[in-house]
Every structure is written in C-alpha cells, then in structure tokens.
Design an enzyme around this catalytic site. Structure first.
Site, mmCIF file in Angstrom:
data_model
loop_
_atom_site.group_PDB
_atom_site.id
_atom_site.type_symbol
_atom_site.label_atom_id
_atom_site.label_comp_id
_atom_site.label_asym_id
_atom_site.label_seq_id
_atom_site.Cartn_x
_atom_site.Cartn_y
_atom_site.Cartn_z
ATOM 1 N N ASP A 31 0.848 -1.198 0.000
ATOM 2 C CA ASP A 31 0.000 0.000 0.000
ATOM 3 C C ASP A 31 0.884 1.249 0.000
ATOM 4 O O ASP A 31 1.883 1.320 0.710
ATOM 5 C CB ASP A 31 -0.917 -0.017 1.229
ATOM 6 C CG ASP A 31 -2.081 0.939 1.081
ATOM 7 O OD1 ASP A 31 -3.227 0.472 0.941
ATOM 8 O OD2 ASP A 31 -1.844 2.178 1.097
ATOM 9 N N ILE A 32 0.481 2.243 -0.769
ATOM 10 C CA ILE A 32 1.257 3.482 -0.890
ATOM 11 C C ILE A 32 1.224 4.287 0.407
ATOM 12 O O ILE A 32 2.119 5.096 0.669
ATOM 13 C CB ILE A 32 0.718 4.314 -2.085
ATOM 14 C CG1 ILE A 32 1.755 5.297 -2.586
ATOM 15 C CG2 ILE A 32 -0.589 5.005 -1.741
ATOM 16 C CD1 ILE A 32 1.389 5.927 -3.930
ATOM 17 N N ASN A 88 -12.889 -3.559 2.409
ATOM 18 C CA ASN A 88 -13.823 -2.449 2.549
ATOM 19 C C ASN A 88 -14.798 -2.510 1.374
ATOM 20 O O ASN A 88 -14.390 -2.771 0.241
ATOM 21 C CB ASN A 88 -13.071 -1.117 2.539
ATOM 22 C CG ASN A 88 -12.172 -0.955 3.754
ATOM 23 O OD1 ASN A 88 -12.513 -1.408 4.846
ATOM 24 N ND2 ASN A 88 -11.019 -0.332 3.578
ATOM 25 N N GLY A 94 -15.926 2.350 3.749
ATOM 26 C CA GLY A 94 -14.673 3.102 3.613
ATOM 27 C C GLY A 94 -13.888 2.763 2.362
ATOM 28 O O GLY A 94 -12.692 3.019 2.293
ATOM 29 N N GLN A 95 -14.565 2.207 1.365
ATOM 30 C CA GLN A 95 -13.854 1.836 0.133
ATOM 31 C C GLN A 95 -13.587 3.079 -0.715
ATOM 32 O O GLN A 95 -14.508 3.840 -1.020
ATOM 33 C CB GLN A 95 -14.682 0.822 -0.670
ATOM 34 C CG GLN A 95 -13.947 0.335 -1.921
ATOM 35 C CD GLN A 95 -14.728 -0.736 -2.679
ATOM 36 O OE1 GLN A 95 -15.850 -1.082 -2.314
ATOM 37 N NE2 GLN A 95 -14.123 -1.249 -3.727
ATOM 38 N N HIS A 101 -10.053 -5.267 -3.442
ATOM 39 C CA HIS A 101 -8.702 -5.486 -2.916
ATOM 40 C C HIS A 101 -8.833 -5.960 -1.485
ATOM 41 O O HIS A 101 -9.670 -5.475 -0.726
ATOM 42 C CB HIS A 101 -7.864 -4.211 -3.004
ATOM 43 C CG HIS A 101 -8.549 -2.972 -2.517
ATOM 44 N ND1 HIS A 101 -9.452 -2.275 -3.284
ATOM 45 C CD2 HIS A 101 -8.489 -2.328 -1.337
ATOM 46 C CE1 HIS A 101 -9.902 -1.253 -2.592
ATOM 47 N NE2 HIS A 101 -9.338 -1.261 -1.397
ATOM 48 N N LEU A 102 -7.978 -6.881 -1.137
ATOM 49 C CA LEU A 102 -7.917 -7.398 0.228
ATOM 50 C C LEU A 102 -6.710 -6.773 0.906
ATOM 51 O O LEU A 102 -5.579 -6.897 0.419
ATOM 52 C CB LEU A 102 -7.792 -8.929 0.183
ATOM 53 C CG LEU A 102 -7.686 -9.666 1.512
ATOM 54 C CD1 LEU A 102 -8.873 -9.368 2.413
ATOM 55 C CD2 LEU A 102 -7.580 -11.171 1.269
ATOM 56 N N HIS A 103 -6.977 -6.073 2.016
ATOM 57 C CA HIS A 103 -5.868 -5.498 2.796
ATOM 58 C C HIS A 103 -5.303 -6.576 3.713
ATOM 59 O O HIS A 103 -6.057 -7.225 4.460
ATOM 60 C CB HIS A 103 -6.375 -4.364 3.698
ATOM 61 C CG HIS A 103 -6.877 -3.135 3.002
ATOM 62 N ND1 HIS A 103 -6.109 -1.993 2.846
ATOM 63 C CD2 HIS A 103 -8.074 -2.845 2.431
ATOM 64 C CE1 HIS A 103 -6.819 -1.060 2.226
ATOM 65 N NE2 HIS A 103 -8.025 -1.552 1.969
HETATM 66 P P1 5GP Z 1 -9.802 1.278 0.254
HETATM 67 O O1 5GP Z 1 -10.032 2.482 1.115
HETATM 68 O O2 5GP Z 1 -10.403 1.434 -1.102
HETATM 69 O O3 5GP Z 1 -10.172 -0.015 0.910
HETATM 70 O O4 5GP Z 1 -8.226 1.162 0.089
HETATM 71 C C1 5GP Z 1 -7.524 1.679 -0.996
HETATM 72 C C2 5GP Z 1 -6.067 1.591 -0.629
HETATM 73 O O5 5GP Z 1 -5.305 1.771 -1.801
HETATM 74 C C3 5GP Z 1 -5.622 2.660 0.363
HETATM 75 O O6 5GP Z 1 -5.063 2.041 1.510
HETATM 76 C C4 5GP Z 1 -4.586 3.482 -0.427
HETATM 77 O O7 5GP Z 1 -3.514 3.895 0.367
HETATM 78 C C5 5GP Z 1 -4.159 2.503 -1.504
HETATM 79 N N1 5GP Z 1 -3.751 3.129 -2.746
HETATM 80 C C6 5GP Z 1 -4.426 4.087 -3.440
HETATM 81 N N2 5GP Z 1 -3.762 4.413 -4.558
HETATM 82 C C7 5GP Z 1 -2.644 3.635 -4.583
HETATM 83 C C8 5GP Z 1 -1.555 3.519 -5.509
HETATM 84 O O8 5GP Z 1 -1.483 4.194 -6.525
HETATM 85 N N3 5GP Z 1 -0.582 2.626 -5.197
HETATM 86 C C9 5GP Z 1 -0.639 1.858 -4.069
HETATM 87 N N4 5GP Z 1 0.392 1.016 -3.876
HETATM 88 N N5 5GP Z 1 -1.639 1.938 -3.178
HETATM 89 C C10 5GP Z 1 -2.635 2.815 -3.436
#
Ligand code: 5GP
Ligand code: ZN
Length: 115
Positions: A31-32, A88, A94-95, A101-103
């Site tokens: 994750d970034i 999410n 909170g998506q 995607h699975l964290h």
């Molecule tokens: P969500 O909130 O949709 O469950 O999580 C999206 C996740 O994607 C966030 O934790 C965010 O930091 C990560 N993310 C968003 N854009 C990028 C990207 O360009 N590269 C990477 N590696 N992670 C990203």
C-alpha cells in the site's frame, strides 16, 4: 480492465509498481500509504468493483485471495504474530478504490473496534 481504474493501471504495469506476488489471476503490492509495518493489497487482475458485485463464478477467485494473503503473511513473517484481512465495501465500508482489494495488515497490535 477499466480505463479509469487506478488498480487496473497498476495491474497493467503502467506505474512500474513492484509486485510482491503475481500469478495468472492475482497480484499483490504494498500500500502506498501503509497503516501498519506490513500493509499489502491483494487484487484480482479482473476488474470487479466491489465485493458485493462478486458472482458465483468468482467463488474460487475470492477464496484464492484469502489463501494468497496467508501465503504472503508467511513470507512477511507475520503468520504467527497475527494479522488482519480487510475488504472495505462501498461508502460506509470506507472503500476508496473501486476495484476489489484485500488489505493484509500486520506487524503491530491491531485495535478493536475498528474506526
Ligand atoms: P480502500 O479504502 O479502497 O479499501 O483502500 C484503498 C487503498 O489503496 C488505500 O489504503 C490506499 O492507500 C491505496 N492506494 C491508493 N492508490 C494507490 C496507488 O497508486 N498505489 C498503491 N500502492 N496503493 C494505493
Ligand atoms: Zn480495475
């Protein structure tokens, strides 16, 4: 593939993202904006927007995401200390990125209830 989807672009290699796992169906990358010492995202190459859009034909794919997360947890040496897997879904979930995607989060004590 969706032209506007950031995770489709990542899966296509457009940003040169390093994949820590890759096979014909799934990819994983860090994750970034990591929320824990280990914070990995496991995604299907196939563009599916939300987990509530999964179909019966995606059953194996969805299960494989969890098993792959377990494998990565072993590689990251957090398998026994423990970790958290999170999907999410939608606004209240909170998506932010509309490509499932699975964290995988670990390397620190997690709190409950989540925010
Ligand atoms: P969500 O909130 O949709 O469950 O999580 C999206 C996740 O994607 C966030 O934790 C965010 O930091 C990560 N993310 C968003 N854009 C990028 C990207 O360009 N590269 C990477 N590696 N992670 C990203
Ligand atoms: Zn996508």
């Amino acid at each position: 593939m969706s032209d506007e989807c950031i995770f489709c672009k990542i899966a296509n290699g457009e940003f040169g993202t390093k994949f820590i796992y890759e096979d014909a169906e799934l990819l994983a990358f860090r994750d970034i904006n990591p929320q824990a010492p280990v914070h990995v995202l496991i995604i299907p190459g196939k563009h599916i927007t939300r987990i509530n859009r999964l179909e019966d034909s995606d059953q194996a794919l969805a299960g494989k995401m969890i098993l792959t997360a377990n494998k990565i947890a072993r590689d990251e040496r957090i398998s026994e200390s423990g970790y958290r897997l999170i999907f999410n879904c939608g606004p209240d979930g909170g998506q932010e990125v509309e490509h499932i995607h699975l964290h995988l989060l670990g390397g620190r004590q997690m709190n409950w209830p989540p925010g």
